[in-house]
Design a protein around this motif. Structure first.
Motif, mmCIF file in Angstrom:
data_model
loop_
_atom_site.group_PDB
_atom_site.id
_atom_site.type_symbol
_atom_site.label_atom_id
_atom_site.label_comp_id
_atom_site.label_asym_id
_atom_site.label_seq_id
_atom_site.Cartn_x
_atom_site.Cartn_y
_atom_site.Cartn_z
ATOM 1 N N VAL A 45 0.814 -1.223 0.000
ATOM 2 C CA VAL A 45 0.000 0.000 0.000
ATOM 3 C C VAL A 45 0.845 1.270 0.000
ATOM 4 O O VAL A 45 2.020 1.254 0.371
ATOM 5 C CB VAL A 45 -0.962 0.046 1.220
ATOM 6 C CG1 VAL A 45 -1.898 -1.146 1.213
ATOM 7 C CG2 VAL A 45 -0.206 0.151 2.538
ATOM 8 N N HIS A 47 1.222 3.992 2.150
ATOM 9 C CA HIS A 47 0.867 4.126 3.563
ATOM 10 C C HIS A 47 0.954 5.552 4.106
ATOM 11 O O HIS A 47 0.445 5.834 5.185
ATOM 12 C CB HIS A 47 1.740 3.205 4.427
ATOM 13 C CG HIS A 47 3.191 3.580 4.422
ATOM 14 N ND1 HIS A 47 4.065 3.094 3.477
ATOM 15 C CD2 HIS A 47 3.906 4.406 5.223
ATOM 16 C CE1 HIS A 47 5.268 3.593 3.717
ATOM 17 N NE2 HIS A 47 5.203 4.391 4.762
ATOM 18 N N ARG A 48 1.595 6.437 3.371
ATOM 19 C CA ARG A 48 1.748 7.832 3.821
ATOM 20 C C ARG A 48 1.625 8.719 2.599
ATOM 21 O O ARG A 48 2.525 8.755 1.756
ATOM 22 C CB ARG A 48 3.100 8.005 4.498
ATOM 23 C CG ARG A 48 3.341 9.366 5.097
ATOM 24 C CD ARG A 48 4.622 9.351 5.950
ATOM 25 N NE ARG A 48 4.873 10.670 6.487
ATOM 26 C CZ ARG A 48 5.961 11.389 6.235
ATOM 27 N NH1 ARG A 48 6.917 10.904 5.462
ATOM 28 N NH2 ARG A 48 6.099 12.583 6.758
ATOM 29 N N THR A 57 5.429 4.579 -0.322
ATOM 30 C CA THR A 57 5.081 3.163 -0.390
ATOM 31 C C THR A 57 6.345 2.331 -0.169
ATOM 32 O O THR A 57 7.403 2.868 0.141
ATOM 33 C CB THR A 57 4.425 2.832 -1.756
ATOM 34 O OG1 THR A 57 3.972 1.475 -1.733
ATOM 35 C CG2 THR A 57 5.369 3.050 -2.920
ATOM 36 N N ASP A 59 6.627 -0.399 1.997
ATOM 37 C CA ASP A 59 6.696 -1.075 3.286
ATOM 38 C C ASP A 59 5.698 -2.228 3.295
ATOM 39 O O ASP A 59 4.493 -1.999 3.273
ATOM 40 C CB ASP A 59 6.366 -0.095 4.412
ATOM 41 C CG ASP A 59 6.268 -0.770 5.774
ATOM 42 O OD1 ASP A 59 6.580 -1.976 5.881
ATOM 43 O OD2 ASP A 59 5.871 -0.088 6.730
ATOM 44 N N GLY A 62 2.942 -1.948 5.831
ATOM 45 C CA GLY A 62 1.987 -0.856 5.690
ATOM 46 C C GLY A 62 2.026 0.147 6.822
ATOM 47 O O GLY A 62 1.167 1.014 6.917
ATOM 48 N N THR A 63 3.019 0.041 7.704
ATOM 49 C CA THR A 63 3.094 0.910 8.879
ATOM 50 C C THR A 63 4.074 2.059 8.738
ATOM 51 O O THR A 63 4.038 3.009 9.507
ATOM 52 C CB THR A 63 3.520 0.102 10.118
ATOM 53 O OG1 THR A 63 4.859 -0.380 9.910
ATOM 54 C CG2 THR A 63 2.582 -1.063 10.384
ATOM 55 N N GLN A 101 11.507 1.300 1.027
ATOM 56 C CA GLN A 101 10.477 2.337 0.936
ATOM 57 C C GLN A 101 10.938 3.497 0.065
ATOM 58 O O GLN A 101 12.098 3.887 0.098
ATOM 59 C CB GLN A 101 10.126 2.872 2.326
ATOM 60 C CG GLN A 101 9.448 1.847 3.205
ATOM 61 C CD GLN A 101 8.945 2.479 4.486
ATOM 62 O OE1 GLN A 101 8.343 3.560 4.464
ATOM 63 N NE2 GLN A 101 9.185 1.816 5.610
ATOM 64 N N GLU A 136 -2.308 9.663 6.535
ATOM 65 C CA GLU A 136 -1.137 9.110 7.220
ATOM 66 C C GLU A 136 -1.574 8.192 8.348
ATOM 67 O O GLU A 136 -1.522 8.583 9.503
ATOM 68 C CB GLU A 136 -0.273 10.232 7.789
ATOM 69 C CG GLU A 136 0.323 11.180 6.783
ATOM 70 C CD GLU A 136 1.176 12.238 7.456
ATOM 71 O OE1 GLU A 136 2.256 11.893 7.945
ATOM 72 O OE2 GLU A 136 0.742 13.385 7.504
ATOM 73 N N PRO A 137 -2.042 7.003 8.105
ATOM 74 C CA PRO A 137 -2.229 6.379 6.786
ATOM 75 C C PRO A 137 -3.601 6.728 6.202
ATOM 76 O O PRO A 137 -4.498 7.140 6.934
ATOM 77 C CB PRO A 137 -2.172 4.875 7.125
ATOM 78 C CG PRO A 137 -2.759 4.795 8.507
ATOM 79 C CD PRO A 137 -2.325 6.075 9.205
ATOM 80 N N PRO A 141 -6.370 2.859 1.758
ATOM 81 C CA PRO A 141 -5.143 3.053 0.973
ATOM 82 C C PRO A 141 -5.164 2.389 -0.399
ATOM 83 O O PRO A 141 -5.689 1.298 -0.565
ATOM 84 C CB PRO A 141 -4.049 2.442 1.850
ATOM 85 C CG PRO A 141 -4.755 1.473 2.727
ATOM 86 C CD PRO A 141 -6.144 2.002 2.914
ATOM 87 N N LYS A 143 -2.881 0.794 -3.561
ATOM 88 C CA LYS A 143 -1.698 -0.043 -3.505
ATOM 89 C C LYS A 143 -1.102 -0.293 -4.876
ATOM 90 O O LYS A 143 -1.715 -0.014 -5.896
ATOM 91 C CB LYS A 143 -2.003 -1.372 -2.818
ATOM 92 C CG LYS A 143 -2.992 -2.248 -3.564
ATOM 93 C CD LYS A 143 -3.300 -3.507 -2.762
ATOM 94 C CE LYS A 143 -4.380 -4.325 -3.394
ATOM 95 N NZ LYS A 143 -4.777 -5.458 -2.577
#
Length: 152
Positions: A45, A47-48, A57, A59, A62-63, A101, A136-137, A141, A143
Motif C-alpha cells: 500500500v 501508507h503515507r 510506499t 513497506d 503498511g506501517t 520504501q 497518514e495512513p 489506501p 496499492k
C-alpha cells in the motif's frame, strides 16, 4: 532509455511508468529492480500520502517502519532536485538507512535535496499518482498491484 531502466507500477488507480536513473544512484536502482523482480512490491500500500508533498510506499507491513530482508543501503545523495514526479528513497534519521520504501513527489520539495537519494522520475502516469488516496495512513489506501521492470 533501455527497457531495463523503466519501472512500471500497476496501481489500484492506474499505470505509472518511472524512468530509472542508475547514473544518479546505481545501488538504489539495483535494489528497486531486484525487489520488483522478486514481487516484493506487489500488493504493497501507499501508507503515507500527504497532499501537495508526496506519496510513500514500499513497506510490506503498511506501517512505515518495515522493509525488505536485504541490508540497508549506503546513501547515494545527489544533486537531482526533488520536484514533481521525482522518485526518492525514504529513510530514518540515519542517512544510510534506505531499504525498500520510496516516495513520489506531488510538487516541489527542494528542502529534501541532497538529503534523500533520488533514483528516478515518473515519465507517465503522474495524473494517476495525483489521485492516490491521501492520509497518514489513508483510511482506504491504494496499492501497487504489480511492479515490473521493463516493458509491460
Amino acid at each position: 532509455m533501455a527497457d531495463t531502466e523503466t519501472l512500471i507500477l500497476e496501481t489500484t488507480k492506474g499505470r505509472v511508468v518511472i524512468g530509472l536513473r542508475p547514473d544518479l544512484a546505481p545501488n538504489h536502482v539495483e535494489r528497486i529492480k531486484t525487489l520488483a523482480s522478486q514481487g516484493f512490491y506487489d500488493g504493497v500500500v501507499f501508507h503515507r500520502v500527504i497532499d501537495g508533498f508526496m506519496a510513500q510506499t514500499g513497506d510490506p507491513t503498511g506501517t512505515g517502519s518495515g522493509g525488505s530482508e536485504m541490508p540497508d543501503l549506503k546513501a547515494e545523495f545527489n544533486a537531482e532536485p526533488h520536484v514533481r514526479g521525482t522518485c526518492s528513497m525514504a529513510r530514518t534519521n540515519f542517512p544510510h538507512s534506505a531499504n525498500s520504501q520510496f516516495f513520489i513527489c506531488f510538487d516541489d520539495a527542494r528542502f529534501l535535496d541532497k538529503q534523500y537519494t533520488v533514483w528516478g522520475k515518473v515519465v507517465e502516469g503522474m495524473d494517476v499518482i495525483d489521485t492516490i488516496n491521501k492520509g497518514e495512513p489513508p483510511r482506504s489506501p491504494d496499492k501497487i498491484v504489480k511492479a515490473t521492470v521493463g516493458a509491460a
